[in-house]
Design a protein around this motif. Structure first.
Motif, PDB file in Angstrom:
ATOM      1  N   PHE A   1     117.920   7.620  35.991  1.00  0.00           N
ATOM      2  CA  PHE A   1     117.305   8.883  36.450  1.00  0.00           C
ATOM      3  C   PHE A   1     118.242  10.007  36.455  1.00  0.00           C
ATOM      4  CE2 PHE A   1     115.382  11.996  39.438  1.00  0.00           C
ATOM      5  CZ  PHE A   1     114.323  12.359  38.634  1.00  0.00           C
ATOM      6  N   GLU A   2     117.807  10.949  35.870  1.00  0.00           N
ATOM      7  CA  GLU A   2     118.652  12.266  36.176  1.00  0.00           C
ATOM      8  C   GLU A   2     117.789  13.371  35.885  1.00  0.00           C
ATOM      9  OE1 GLU A   2     121.886  12.772  33.384  1.00  0.00           O
ATOM     10  OE2 GLU A   2     122.760  10.949  33.892  1.00  0.00           O
ATOM     11  N   LEU A   3     117.705  14.518  36.635  1.00  0.00           N
ATOM     12  CA  LEU A   3     116.843  15.698  36.676  1.00  0.00           C
ATOM     13  C   LEU A   3     116.997  16.589  35.337  1.00  0.00           C
ATOM     14  CD1 LEU A   3     117.363  17.016  40.271  1.00  0.00           C
ATOM     15  CD2 LEU A   3     115.591  15.872  39.439  1.00  0.00           C
ATOM     16  N   THR A   4     116.091  16.825  34.784  1.00  0.00           N
ATOM     17  CA  THR A   4     116.093  17.729  33.492  1.00  0.00           C
ATOM     18  C   THR A   4     115.690  18.984  33.605  1.00  0.00           C
ATOM     19  OG1 THR A   4     113.849  17.347  32.938  1.00  0.00           O
ATOM     20  CG2 THR A   4     115.527  15.461  32.237  1.00  0.00           C
ATOM     21  N   GLY A   5     115.114  19.207  35.057  1.00  0.00           N
ATOM     22  CA  GLY A   5     114.775  20.655  35.157  1.00  0.00           C
ATOM     23  C   GLY A   5     113.362  20.840  34.690  1.00  0.00           C
ATOM     24  N   ASP A   6     112.625  19.820  34.140  1.00  0.00           N
ATOM     25  CA  ASP A   6     110.992  19.971  33.970  1.00  0.00           C
ATOM     26  C   ASP A   6     110.762  19.063  34.918  1.00  0.00           C
ATOM     27  OD1 ASP A   6     108.620  19.212  33.142  1.00  0.00           O
ATOM     28  OD2 ASP A   6     109.164  19.435  30.859  1.00  0.00           O
ATOM     29  N   LEU A   7     110.181  19.612  35.944  1.00  0.00           N
ATOM     30  CA  LEU A   7     109.523  18.831  37.040  1.00  0.00           C
ATOM     31  C   LEU A   7     108.567  17.693  36.817  1.00  0.00           C
ATOM     32  CD1 LEU A   7     109.974  18.478  40.286  1.00  0.00           C
ATOM     33  CD2 LEU A   7     108.070  20.082  40.530  1.00  0.00           C
ATOM     34  N   GLU A   8     107.422  18.034  36.250  1.00  0.00           N
ATOM     35  CA  GLU A   8     106.473  16.978  35.726  1.00  0.00           C
ATOM     36  C   GLU A   8     107.082  15.896  34.973  1.00  0.00           C
ATOM     37  OE1 GLU A   8     102.657  16.891  32.967  1.00  0.00           O
ATOM     38  OE2 GLU A   8     102.724  18.717  34.230  1.00  0.00           O
ATOM     39  N   HIS A   9     108.137  16.290  33.963  1.00  0.00           N
ATOM     40  CA  HIS A   9     108.491  15.018  33.419  1.00  0.00           C
ATOM     41  C   HIS A   9     109.579  14.245  34.345  1.00  0.00           C
ATOM     42  CE1 HIS A   9     112.327  13.553  31.160  1.00  0.00           C
ATOM     43  NE2 HIS A   9     111.408  13.245  30.201  1.00  0.00           N
ATOM     44  N   ASP A  10     110.120  14.945  35.241  1.00  0.00           N
ATOM     45  CA  ASP A  10     111.195  14.235  36.188  1.00  0.00           C
ATOM     46  C   ASP A  10     110.404  13.381  37.214  1.00  0.00           C
ATOM     47  OD1 ASP A  10     113.341  15.528  34.813  1.00  0.00           O
ATOM     48  OD2 ASP A  10     113.645  16.995  36.553  1.00  0.00           O
ATOM     49  N   VAL A  11     109.256  13.916  37.600  1.00  0.00           N
ATOM     50  CA  VAL A  11     108.406  13.081  38.516  1.00  0.00           C
ATOM     51  C   VAL A  11     108.000  12.017  37.617  1.00  0.00           C
ATOM     52  CG1 VAL A  11     106.224  13.207  39.717  1.00  0.00           C
ATOM     53  CG2 VAL A  11     107.746  14.995  40.057  1.00  0.00           C
ATOM     54  N   VAL A  12     107.199  12.058  36.668  1.00  0.00           N
ATOM     55  CA  VAL A  12     106.954  10.918  35.672  1.00  0.00           C
ATOM     56  C   VAL A  12     107.772   9.995  35.509  1.00  0.00           C
ATOM     57  CG1 VAL A  12     105.735  10.425  33.599  1.00  0.00           C
ATOM     58  CG2 VAL A  12     104.947  12.228  34.946  1.00  0.00           C
ATOM     59  N   THR A  13     109.012  10.262  35.148  1.00  0.00           N
ATOM     60  CA  THR A  13     110.090   9.318  34.608  1.00  0.00           C
ATOM     61  C   THR A  13     110.411   8.609  36.064  1.00  0.00           C
ATOM     62  OG1 THR A  13     110.762  10.757  32.988  1.00  0.00           O
ATOM     63  CG2 THR A  13     112.233   9.171  33.893  1.00  0.00           C
ATOM     64  N   PHE A  14     110.565   9.299  37.378  1.00  0.00           N
ATOM     65  CA  PHE A  14     111.105   8.647  38.210  1.00  0.00           C
ATOM     66  C   PHE A  14     109.940   7.550  38.697  1.00  0.00           C
ATOM     67  CE2 PHE A  14     111.210   8.296  43.172  1.00  0.00           C
ATOM     68  CZ  PHE A  14     112.498   8.027  43.223  1.00  0.00           C
ATOM     69  N   LEU A  15     108.786   7.974  38.781  1.00  0.00           N
ATOM     70  CA  LEU A  15     107.653   7.173  39.226  1.00  0.00           C
ATOM     71  C   LEU A  15     107.624   5.708  38.270  1.00  0.00           C
ATOM     72  CD1 LEU A  15     105.330   9.429  40.672  1.00  0.00           C
ATOM     73  CD2 LEU A  15     106.474   7.998  41.823  1.00  0.00           C
ATOM     74  N   LYS A  16     107.748   5.955  36.835  1.00  0.00           N
ATOM     75  CA  LYS A  16     107.362   4.978  35.911  1.00  0.00           C
ATOM     76  C   LYS A  16     108.886   4.137  35.811  1.00  0.00           C
ATOM     77  CE  LYS A  16     104.252   7.018  32.827  1.00  0.00           C
ATOM     78  NZ  LYS A  16     103.782   7.540  31.449  1.00  0.00           N
TER      79      LYS A  16
END
Length: 209
Positions: free
Chosen positions: A4-19
């Motif tokens: 997991f790395e932050l991309t700057g797209d919060l919605e994408h980052d939250v979804v990726t982190f949780l999934k």
């Protein structure tokens, strides 16, 4: 945090982190809450960006098991409430605040405050606090239809305060069946009960007294 790395797209980052942590349903819930919070913020001339951001991040601490949450609060150097020891699930709102700040680099107190009290609300709540609180209850994360949904939606047409009170009072009238009554919720109930304008809706804010 694996893969997991932050991309700057919060919605994408939250979804990726949780999934990545096997919480796809929470990711879906968080997106819905973010959208509903943004909608309510627009309706009541609130901060739409802050509301949506808080909605996306409010349940990010789901990755920690319930039975570990009170311990985690203590490890973070925060005071653990007795109610959190009895019912650790309720501590997730405070952990989510820290994770939003430390992992997702959120520094805006308006957003962090809303995340911190999204389950219980609290006295002297900000507009964004109330927006997220109501949005989370409308877009709840349990199966079926919320038993309070028609009431909270009808009260939302009157004001944020009416909507928040309608849900808190729903719990208050059933408090004997709850595992705990969080002190923040009790304080919010008392404040809204005494402060919500009367005569503008079908129920009285003093009904629970």
């Amino acid at each position: 945090m694996k893969n997991f790395e932050l991309t700057g797209d919060l919605e994408h980052d939250v979804v990726t982190f949780l999934k990545n942590n096997n919480y796809s349903k929470t990711a879906e819930h968080s997106i819905r809450v973010g959208k509903e919070a943004e909608r309510i913020a627009y309706k009541y001339n609130g901060n739409e960006i802050a509301a949506k951001t808080a909605g996306l991040l409010h349940d990010i601490s789901i990755v920690f098991p319930n039975n570990e949450r009170a311990v985690i609060v203590e490890q973070l150097g925060l005071k653990v409430l007795e109610e959190e020891k009895i019912f650790p699930l309720i501590a997730h709102q405070r952990i989510s605040r820290v994770m939003a700040k430390e992992i997702f680099n959120i520094s805006d107190e308006e957003i962090l405050s809303a995340i911190e009290c999204h389950t219980t609300l609290r006295k002297e709540a900000t507009k964004t606090d109330k927006i997220l609180f109501v949005a989370d209850k409308i877009e709840w994360d349990q199966p079926g239809i919320p038993p309070y949904i028609n009431e909270i939606k009808s009260q939302l047409e009157l004001s944020l305060e009416h909507a928040a009170f309608s849900y808190i009072n729903y719990l208050w009238e059933r408090k004997e069946t709850l595992k705990i009554v969080h002190p923040w919720l009790a304080e919010a109930h008392n404040e809204l009960r005494n402060g919500t304008p009367q005569g503008r809706c079908s129920w009285s804010p003093l009904r629970s007294m």
